[in-house]
Design an enzyme around this catalytic site. Sequence first.
Site, mmCIF file in Angstrom:
data_model
loop_
_atom_site.group_PDB
_atom_site.id
_atom_site.type_symbol
_atom_site.label_atom_id
_atom_site.label_comp_id
_atom_site.label_asym_id
_atom_site.label_seq_id
_atom_site.Cartn_x
_atom_site.Cartn_y
_atom_site.Cartn_z
ATOM 1 N N LEU A 127 -39.391 4.114 -39.671
ATOM 2 C CA LEU A 127 -39.130 4.919 -38.475
ATOM 3 C C LEU A 127 -38.632 4.077 -37.301
ATOM 4 O O LEU A 127 -38.067 4.621 -36.349
ATOM 5 C CB LEU A 127 -40.420 5.638 -38.033
ATOM 6 N N GLY A 175 -44.540 2.038 -27.870
ATOM 7 C CA GLY A 175 -45.885 2.516 -28.140
ATOM 8 C C GLY A 175 -46.822 1.334 -28.253
ATOM 9 O O GLY A 175 -46.397 0.185 -28.114
ATOM 10 N N ASP A 205 -44.976 -2.752 -35.857
ATOM 11 C CA ASP A 205 -44.403 -2.193 -34.633
ATOM 12 C C ASP A 205 -44.225 -3.320 -33.614
ATOM 13 O O ASP A 205 -45.077 -4.195 -33.501
ATOM 14 C CB ASP A 205 -45.336 -1.115 -34.069
ATOM 15 N N TYR A 247 -24.643 4.879 -32.019
ATOM 16 C CA TYR A 247 -25.923 5.267 -32.648
ATOM 17 C C TYR A 247 -25.685 5.952 -33.995
ATOM 18 O O TYR A 247 -26.307 5.595 -35.004
ATOM 19 C CB TYR A 247 -26.713 6.189 -31.708
ATOM 20 N N ARG A 298 -28.678 22.199 -29.089
ATOM 21 C CA ARG A 298 -29.407 21.261 -29.939
ATOM 22 C C ARG A 298 -30.377 22.041 -30.822
ATOM 23 O O ARG A 298 -30.630 23.214 -30.602
ATOM 24 C CB ARG A 298 -30.204 20.260 -29.089
HETATM 25 N N1 UDP Z 1 -29.872 16.202 -21.245
HETATM 26 C C1 UDP Z 1 -29.650 16.545 -19.939
HETATM 27 N N2 UDP Z 1 -30.412 15.941 -18.953
HETATM 28 C C2 UDP Z 1 -31.357 15.000 -19.242
HETATM 29 C C3 UDP Z 1 -31.565 14.645 -20.599
HETATM 30 C C4 UDP Z 1 -30.804 15.267 -21.572
HETATM 31 O O1 UDP Z 1 -28.786 17.383 -19.627
HETATM 32 O O2 UDP Z 1 -32.008 14.505 -18.323
HETATM 33 C C5 UDP Z 1 -29.056 16.835 -22.274
HETATM 34 C C6 UDP Z 1 -28.147 15.820 -22.934
HETATM 35 O O3 UDP Z 1 -26.966 15.686 -22.188
HETATM 36 C C7 UDP Z 1 -27.944 16.417 -24.300
HETATM 37 C C8 UDP Z 1 -29.221 17.217 -24.552
HETATM 38 O O4 UDP Z 1 -29.862 17.347 -23.297
HETATM 39 O O5 UDP Z 1 -26.836 17.300 -24.284
HETATM 40 C C9 UDP Z 1 -30.172 16.537 -25.511
HETATM 41 O O6 UDP Z 1 -30.334 15.218 -25.071
HETATM 42 P P1 UDP Z 1 -31.269 14.187 -25.832
HETATM 43 O O7 UDP Z 1 -31.083 12.868 -25.178
HETATM 44 O O8 UDP Z 1 -32.651 14.712 -25.912
HETATM 45 O O9 UDP Z 1 -30.729 14.190 -27.326
HETATM 46 P P2 UDP Z 1 -29.287 13.929 -28.000
HETATM 47 O O10 UDP Z 1 -28.223 13.985 -26.960
HETATM 48 O O11 UDP Z 1 -29.435 12.605 -28.623
HETATM 49 O O12 UDP Z 1 -29.147 15.039 -28.964
#
Ligand code: UDP
Length: 313
Positions: free
Chosen positions: A75, A39, A34, A143, A208
């Site tokens: 990971l 962490g 790591d 990503y 999500r």
């Molecule tokens: N999100 C948000 N406000 C925040 C953080 C995240 O609205 O402060 C929303 C973000 O736009 C996304 C969802 O929550 O639609 C999940 O975001 P996260 O970064 O956890 O994961 P990912 O987008 O990679 O799925």
Amino acid sequence: MSKTLITGGCGFVGSNLIRQIVEQGRAERIVVLDNETMGSPRDLPDAGLDYHKGDICDLDAVSRAVAGCDTIIHLAANTRVIESIEDPTLNFEVNVRGTFNVLLAARDAGVRRVVMASTGGAILGDVEPPVHEGMVPQPAAPYGASKLAAEGYGSAFAASYGMQVTALRFSNVYGPRSYRKGSAVAHFFKQVLDGNPITVYGDGSQVRDFVFVADLCRGILQAIDANVSGAFQLGSGQPTSINELLVEMKRVVGANRWSEVHFADWRAGEVRQTYCDITKARQAFDFDPATPLEKGLEATWQWFLQQTASTPT
Ligand code: UDP
């Protein structure tokens, strides 16, 4: 004795996974590599781990850590979608070159299998959910592209050098020990603890798949024990909108402590709706993400509260 290298072992998933390995009393010896950006070895149980501070971008460091291992759970990664849009080069270096180094070191050390963390939604881009392993990948952000490239190298190393490679496509993982994460659940709880408002990007209708970290870690170990190869979605299999998530989180925190919620513009490059079909993982290794969202959020909140209680002010 079987020896497993866990890259990114100090991170959110890694530190939960190592705890679960120790709690289950599993026989394998654990080696951790790591770079301590997400962490610290202080977050790990005192269980005779063989600890290496080092970066997956440094092939020599990976080669030293992997000596004598038969399995790698990879990971270590750069996991932020929006940050990957801002700095695609860093994301590439960590996720593509880093994974390539892990695979090279694995090949040269005679490692039998590599289980790598991948992603469901980001690899596939904006497709109609539920997402599954049979869909054609079309990443919408660097990503997702980096994880797709990493899976590609995994598949090629499996076919070319005779090792077993498994890509576990995690959905949105949440749970205890996520203090350093910027992901939605962790970030929202931290905002509440700090008495700050919560910002929702868009109108909160984005969907999500929130999977509890203990369920996910059980799934990783089940995949290893079942000796599977190829790609598998690991999620809850349940769609949850950000607005629904906020309702549950408010219930867990209590209305008196809850933060104001502000709505801002949508962010470019984000997938609007994603959740996964976990049939393949259920069938192949009995994956069973049984923790309901409200229970998982409760456990996560309790963990966050304990952290603030034990942090000297
Ligand atoms: N999100 C948000 N406000 C925040 C953080 C995240 O609205 O402060 C929303 C973000 O736009 C996304 C969802 O929550 O639609 C999940 O975001 P996260 O970064 O956890 O994961 P990912 O987008 O990679 O799925």
